[in-house]
Design a protein around this motif. Sequence first.
Motif, PDB file in Angstrom:
ATOM      1  N   ARG A   7       0.832  -1.205   0.000  1.00  0.00           N
ATOM      2  CA  ARG A   7       0.000   0.000   0.000  1.00  0.00           C
ATOM      3  C   ARG A   7       0.867   1.257   0.000  1.00  0.00           C
ATOM      4  NH1 ARG A   7      -2.775  -1.525   4.514  1.00  0.00           N
ATOM      5  NH2 ARG A   7      -1.832   0.176   5.626  1.00  0.00           N
ATOM      6  N   GLU A   8       1.904   1.249   0.844  1.00  0.00           N
ATOM      7  CA  GLU A   8       2.802   2.401   0.918  1.00  0.00           C
ATOM      8  C   GLU A   8       3.544   2.611  -0.400  1.00  0.00           C
ATOM      9  OE1 GLU A   8       5.288   1.720   4.315  1.00  0.00           O
ATOM     10  OE2 GLU A   8       3.575   1.748   5.677  1.00  0.00           O
ATOM     11  N   ARG A   9       3.912   1.516  -1.056  1.00  0.00           N
ATOM     12  CA  ARG A   9       4.601   1.622  -2.346  1.00  0.00           C
ATOM     13  C   ARG A   9       3.710   2.311  -3.377  1.00  0.00           C
ATOM     14  NH1 ARG A   9       7.204  -3.564  -5.186  1.00  0.00           N
ATOM     15  NH2 ARG A   9       8.413  -3.529  -3.277  1.00  0.00           N
ATOM     16  N   MET A  10       2.415   1.971  -3.388  1.00  0.00           N
ATOM     17  CA  MET A  10       1.488   2.630  -4.317  1.00  0.00           C
ATOM     18  C   MET A  10       1.341   4.105  -3.975  1.00  0.00           C
ATOM     19  SD  MET A  10      -0.556   2.647  -6.937  1.00  0.00           S
ATOM     20  CE  MET A  10      -1.251   1.067  -7.428  1.00  0.00           C
ATOM     21  N   ALA A  11       1.179   4.432  -2.689  1.00  0.00           N
ATOM     22  CA  ALA A  11       1.049   5.834  -2.277  1.00  0.00           C
ATOM     23  C   ALA A  11       2.307   6.623  -2.635  1.00  0.00           C
ATOM     24  CB  ALA A  11       0.759   5.926  -0.780  1.00  0.00           C
ATOM     25  N   ASP A  12       3.479   6.054  -2.409  1.00  0.00           N
ATOM     26  CA  ASP A  12       4.744   6.726  -2.761  1.00  0.00           C
ATOM     27  C   ASP A  12       4.853   6.944  -4.256  1.00  0.00           C
ATOM     28  OD1 ASP A  12       5.434   6.753  -0.083  1.00  0.00           O
ATOM     29  OD2 ASP A  12       6.839   5.054  -0.231  1.00  0.00           O
ATOM     30  N   TYR A  13       4.433   5.940  -5.030  1.00  0.00           N
ATOM     31  CA  TYR A  13       4.483   6.079  -6.490  1.00  0.00           C
ATOM     32  C   TYR A  13       3.594   7.244  -6.939  1.00  0.00           C
ATOM     33  CZ  TYR A  13       3.585   5.460 -11.391  1.00  0.00           C
ATOM     34  OH  TYR A  13       3.444   5.705 -12.732  1.00  0.00           O
ATOM     35  N   LEU A  14       2.369   7.296  -6.427  1.00  0.00           N
ATOM     36  CA  LEU A  14       1.461   8.378  -6.812  1.00  0.00           C
ATOM     37  C   LEU A  14       2.015   9.733  -6.395  1.00  0.00           C
ATOM     38  CD1 LEU A  14      -1.981   6.705  -5.998  1.00  0.00           C
ATOM     39  CD2 LEU A  14      -0.970   7.087  -8.264  1.00  0.00           C
ATOM     40  N   GLN A  15       2.583   9.808  -5.182  1.00  0.00           N
ATOM     41  CA  GLN A  15       3.209  11.062  -4.726  1.00  0.00           C
ATOM     42  C   GLN A  15       4.305  11.497  -5.701  1.00  0.00           C
ATOM     43  OE1 GLN A  15       2.712  13.247  -2.308  1.00  0.00           O
ATOM     44  NE2 GLN A  15       1.354  12.200  -0.899  1.00  0.00           N
ATOM     45  N   GLY A  16       5.117  10.536  -6.136  1.00  0.00           N
ATOM     46  CA  GLY A  16       6.193  10.829  -7.084  1.00  0.00           C
ATOM     47  C   GLY A  16       5.697  11.294  -8.437  1.00  0.00           C
ATOM     48  N   GLN A  17       4.440  11.002  -8.743  1.00  0.00           N
ATOM     49  CA  GLN A  17       3.827  11.422 -10.002  1.00  0.00           C
ATOM     50  C   GLN A  17       3.032  12.717  -9.852  1.00  0.00           C
ATOM     51  OE1 GLN A  17       4.512   9.718 -12.927  1.00  0.00           O
ATOM     52  NE2 GLN A  17       5.906   8.725 -11.504  1.00  0.00           N
ATOM     53  N   GLY A  18       3.166  13.372  -8.696  1.00  0.00           N
ATOM     54  CA  GLY A  18       2.499  14.652  -8.475  1.00  0.00           C
ATOM     55  C   GLY A  18       1.057  14.544  -8.011  1.00  0.00           C
ATOM     56  N   ILE A  19       0.659  13.369  -7.509  1.00  0.00           N
ATOM     57  CA  ILE A  19      -0.701  13.163  -7.022  1.00  0.00           C
ATOM     58  C   ILE A  19      -0.635  13.046  -5.507  1.00  0.00           C
ATOM     59  CG2 ILE A  19      -2.678  11.582  -7.053  1.00  0.00           C
ATOM     60  CD1 ILE A  19      -1.329  10.704  -9.877  1.00  0.00           C
ATOM     61  N   ASP A  20      -1.347  13.905  -4.813  1.00  0.00           N
ATOM     62  CA  ASP A  20      -1.358  13.840  -3.351  1.00  0.00           C
ATOM     63  C   ASP A  20      -2.019  12.527  -2.947  1.00  0.00           C
ATOM     64  OD1 ASP A  20      -1.161  14.392  -0.683  1.00  0.00           O
ATOM     65  OD2 ASP A  20      -2.571  16.066  -0.692  1.00  0.00           O
ATOM     66  N   ALA A  21      -1.286  11.652  -2.259  1.00  0.00           N
ATOM     67  CA  ALA A  21      -1.806  10.338  -1.865  1.00  0.00           C
ATOM     68  C   ALA A  21      -1.281   9.973  -0.494  1.00  0.00           C
ATOM     69  CB  ALA A  21      -1.380   9.275  -2.877  1.00  0.00           C
ATOM     70  N   GLN A  22      -2.100   9.249   0.242  1.00  0.00           N
ATOM     71  CA  GLN A  22      -1.667   8.711   1.527  1.00  0.00           C
ATOM     72  C   GLN A  22      -2.411   7.403   1.757  1.00  0.00           C
ATOM     73  OE1 GLN A  22      -2.899  11.677   4.471  1.00  0.00           O
ATOM     74  NE2 GLN A  22      -4.284  10.161   5.297  1.00  0.00           N
ATOM     75  N   CYS A  23      -1.833   6.555   2.571  1.00  0.00           N
ATOM     76  CA  CYS A  23      -2.477   5.293   2.886  1.00  0.00           C
ATOM     77  C   CYS A  23      -3.748   5.559   3.682  1.00  0.00           C
ATOM     78  CB  CYS A  23      -1.548   4.386   3.697  1.00  0.00           C
ATOM     79  SG  CYS A  23      -0.173   3.762   2.722  1.00  0.00           S
ATOM     80  N   ALA A  24      -4.802   4.848   3.343  1.00  0.00           N
ATOM     81  CA  ALA A  24      -6.058   4.970   4.090  1.00  0.00           C
ATOM     82  C   ALA A  24      -5.825   4.463   5.510  1.00  0.00           C
ATOM     83  CB  ALA A  24      -7.144   4.160   3.399  1.00  0.00           C
ATOM     84  N   TYR A  25      -6.571   4.969   6.421  1.00  0.00           N
ATOM     85  CA  TYR A  25      -6.488   4.574   7.830  1.00  0.00           C
ATOM     86  C   TYR A  25      -5.089   4.785   8.404  1.00  0.00           C
ATOM     87  CZ  TYR A  25     -10.282   2.065   5.605  1.00  0.00           C
ATOM     88  OH  TYR A  25     -11.348   1.738   4.815  1.00  0.00           O
TER      89      TYR A  25
END
Length: 165
Positions: A7-25
């Motif tokens: 989950r963290e890997r997906m959130a980090d990837y999105l952050q690196g692409q300029g999309i504000d993302a964080q793990c749910a909960y």
Amino acid sequence: MDFGEIRERMADYLQGQGIDAQCAYPELERVRRGGAVAAVSLRACQGGPGGFQDYLGERYDQESGQWQELYGKKIVLTFGLDLYAPQGCGAAGIQAAFDRMAEALRREGPPGLSLRELSCGETEFDQGAGLYHRTVEAVCQGYLYAVASEGGTFLDFIVRGERRI
């Protein structure tokens, strides 16, 4: 590797692409944002055989100078990438964030995973939370595999993907 790390890997990837993302909960207190944010969750995980008796083959490890055997399974992960935005950002902000997310996932995707499906619902306004919301799901494929040394000892579990264009 555990599912929290995926989950963290997906959130980090999105952050690196300029999309504000964080793990749910998150364990941390939530912070109100000025724009759209993706809440990353893992909704489903399915595994299947990757090879005969889960044997995937061998690879040569340059560092150790030894051959390593690979064992594993093909996995399909369904991520929740729900988008939330404050009133000031509106439905247009949700759509813009979804468009950026779709392009980032289509173009490359997070390391070790390849996108198979991306779907979303309609944008709705949640009166109670005061936020716009759109449900988004991404189905990704990869391999969960273990590396074994020449003596047969498992060294590590890793997620890897295959890229198809």
